[in-house]
Every structure is written in C-alpha cells, then in structure tokens.
Design a protein around this motif. Structure first.
Motif, PDB file in Angstrom:
ATOM      1  N   ILE A   1      44.925  37.861  39.793  1.00  0.00           N
ATOM      2  CA  ILE A   1      43.426  37.806  40.026  1.00  0.00           C
ATOM      3  C   ILE A   1      43.221  36.619  40.680  1.00  0.00           C
ATOM      4  O   ILE A   1      43.455  35.533  40.140  1.00  0.00           O
ATOM      5  N   ARG A   2      42.513  36.718  41.759  1.00  0.00           N
ATOM      6  CA  ARG A   2      42.222  35.393  42.480  1.00  0.00           C
ATOM      7  C   ARG A   2      41.018  34.859  41.963  1.00  0.00           C
ATOM      8  O   ARG A   2      39.893  35.485  41.695  1.00  0.00           O
ATOM      9  N   LEU A   3      40.908  33.473  42.064  1.00  0.00           N
ATOM     10  CA  LEU A   3      39.784  32.861  41.722  1.00  0.00           C
ATOM     11  C   LEU A   3      39.020  32.424  42.962  1.00  0.00           C
ATOM     12  O   LEU A   3      38.506  33.174  43.785  1.00  0.00           O
ATOM     13  N   ALA A   4      38.927  31.099  43.465  1.00  0.00           N
ATOM     14  CA  ALA A   4      38.221  30.770  44.712  1.00  0.00           C
ATOM     15  C   ALA A   4      39.321  30.979  45.878  1.00  0.00           C
ATOM     16  O   ALA A   4      38.812  31.379  46.833  1.00  0.00           O
ATOM     17  N   GLY A   5      40.537  31.198  45.584  1.00  0.00           N
ATOM     18  CA  GLY A   5      41.303  31.574  46.853  1.00  0.00           C
ATOM     19  C   GLY A   5      42.807  32.150  46.316  1.00  0.00           C
ATOM     20  O   GLY A   5      42.756  32.346  45.037  1.00  0.00           O
TER      21      GLY A   5
ATOM     22  N   VAL B   1      45.592  29.750  43.363  1.00  0.00           N
ATOM     23  CA  VAL B   1      45.393  29.652  41.704  1.00  0.00           C
ATOM     24  C   VAL B   1      45.104  30.933  41.229  1.00  0.00           C
ATOM     25  O   VAL B   1      43.916  31.411  41.696  1.00  0.00           O
TER      26      VAL B   1
END
Lengths: 166, 163
Positions: free
Chosen positions: B75-79, B82
C-alpha cells in the motif's frame, strides 16, 4: 522482430529512460528550492544534540523552517499545534528523545500553487536504534504540507497527517 | 583479440552492446513498473514476512482481477518508495470488527491460519466503503495501538507480494 524494429525499440526505451531522468532531475528552480529546504530541515533535525544550550539553539534553527503562524495537525488524539514558538518549545523539550531518531523525507511531491505557495505531499520515515538492544525500529507516516515563501525563504505554514489506513 | 576483451565484449561487441541495452531497457520497465523490489521492515507481518526479507510487488496483477481476501498487498503512502505491507481481510461493503482478538466479518468469525500470535484486540465494527478494503498485519501478538491497520482506498493498493 527485424533488426531495424529491435533497434527502434531500444532507442524508444532509451529515450523514455533519459526523458524520465531529466524530468525528475531538472524540476523548476522554485521546486528545487522547496525540495532543498525540506532536505535541509531533515538534516537539521538529524543534527540535533542533547547538550544543554545546544538544544535551544537547534530548536530555534528548526523553527526557521516554519512560518510564524504554522499549524501542525498530527491526527486523531493529538490536538493541533499552533505557532512557531509552541513548536520550537516542543522541539527543545523533545530533543533528548528525538536525538535517537533519524528522520527521512521520502516520495516528496511538490505542486507550486503560485510563485509564493506550494502544496507538498511526502512520507516521513523515522528510524530509531535502541541503545540497549541495537535493534532498529521504523515508523512511516504520510503528510501533506503547505509551504509559503516568507522573507525570501520557503517555510512550512501547515502540516497535516494523512490517514493512509482509516 | 585478447581473452579479457573477448570475455567482456563477447565475440561480436555490437551484438553484446545490443544485448546490454535490451537487458537494461527490459529491467527498467519490468522493475520500474511491473515488479517493484522491496525490503520488508518491521515485524507487523510476522511470521509470514520477516524483518529484512526481500520481495517483489506485482503491480500488474490488479489490472486483471480485483483484490481478494487473503492477498498480501503493498500500500503506497505519499509515493511508491515507502509502502505498507498488509493482508486484505475485508472487502468493499463488508463490516469488520475484532472481538477478543478474533476477526469478524459481517458478524461472523473468520478463520485466519496465518495468525500465530494473538492478543485480545477489541476494535469496534467499521464498514468498508464501495472502494475500500480492510487490511491488517498477521502479527496480532503486538498491541493494537502499535499496529497500523484499517480501511484503505483501492487506489492506494499497488499490488500483491510475489513470494
């Protein structure tokens, strides 16, 4: 596939790779300035010290990356933090603990709203190595931020934690 | 032609160059957009995925099917650099709760053979929206407060882990 088609495909892929690299490397000067400012903030945070007067000086330096009326919203359960002074005070008090942390800013996306405002999305990664066991723990959080050009420098005016998982 | 030169450039240097370029191009596309290499950090997915393990994220799989219960997803956070790695336990429209450490889907307990350690988590029921999945790590031996879990928008799911 003919030799000519192979060569064409190779050139296409190479052009796409070079184009992508140029796109990511040579952003607009303001975008680079915003990115540089965020990198400097992370470097300042990571240079934090636990020694007496040093903590206050470092906290004040960290404060220079925020506007006077900055608002920091860390999400549910944490009341918003208002103002640079409050933030600097908190930073000074927390430095003995945060000195054990290493802060990284990843996946930084910058969108310039106008010449003096920018919206930023980023992932904050905090690494912490336990002094006792040597084990490293890691925490990652997504944030959105607003930055303003204030006194010729880009400063953070608002930070909001994004709930990736709700 | 010296042996070293022949080993480095091959019998036909032009062909070797083409091979290298093709390999670089294919790697760029495959590992950039199709199979993203990752290193698992943290203990929230133990015992299936240990801290430090290397893996690949299949970013193409959900072009052909929807995410399913049991899938381990990135699952992506801001990109995309990470990512959270979690298991899908709730599908769009379902109601999810934890009662004394047991996962309930629409009020019925779900068998979870991949969970070996279980703390008595109690989490009130939440309903997934039409484009939301409920994700959680396998390591329920942690305190609920130390564990990131909850509903995630489908657009944030990058793909499944390959191994």
């Amino acid at each position: 596939m003919t030799r000519r088609a192979q060569a064409g495909l190779i050139v296409l892929v190479a052009v796409a790779a070079v184009g992508s690299w140029i796109w990511h490397t040579y952003a607009s000067p303001e975008e680079r300035a915003v990115r540089g400012r965020l990198d400097a903030l992370a470097a300042e945070f990571n240079a934090a010290t636990t020694d007496g007067l040093g903590t206050a000086i470092r906290a004040a330096r960290l404060g220079q990356y925020f506007t006077e009326k900055v608002v920091v919203e860390l999400g549910q359960g944490s009341p918003p933090i208002h103002g640079r002074e409050t933030l600097v005070g908190m930073a000074a008090r927390l430095q003995p603990r945060t000195a054990a942390f290493v802060l990284e800013l990843d996946d930084v996306t910058i969108q310039l709203v106008d010449a003096a405002r920018a919206d930023v999305a980023l992932t904050v990664v905090i690494r912490r190595r336990s002094m006792a066991s040597g084990e490293e723990s890691l925490d990652a959080r997504e944030f959105s931020a607003e930055m303003q050009k204030d006194g010729g420098e880009w400063r953070i005016s608002r930070v909001v934690a994004v709930d990736t998982l709700r | 032609v010296s042996l070293t030169r022949r080993l480095v450039f091959g019998r036909n240097p032009r062909r070797t160059l083409i091979r290298i370029l093709v390999l670089a191009g294919v790697s760029f596309v495959v590992f950039g957009w199709m199979l993203t290499p990752i290193r698992v950090r943290g203990i929230s997915m133990e015992p299936a995925y240990r801290d430090g393990a290397l893996n690949l994220v299949n970013r193409v799989v959900y072009r052909f099917r929807s995410p399913a219960r049991g899938d381990v997803v990135a699952i992506r956070l801001a990109g995309p650099h990470v990512l959270y790695v979690k298991r899908i336990v709730g599908l769009p429209g379902e109601r999810i709760a934890f009662v004394n450490g047991n996962l309930q889907v629409n009020g019925t307990a779900l068998a979870e053979p991949y969970v070996l350690n279980r703390n008595p988590w109690d989490v009130p029921e939440v309903a997934c929206g039409p484009r939301e999945y409920f994700v959680v790590g396998d390591n329920r031996g942690m305190r609920a407060g130390d564990h990131d879990f909850g509903r995630v928008d489908a657009r944030r799911i990058l793909g499944t882990l390959v191994f």
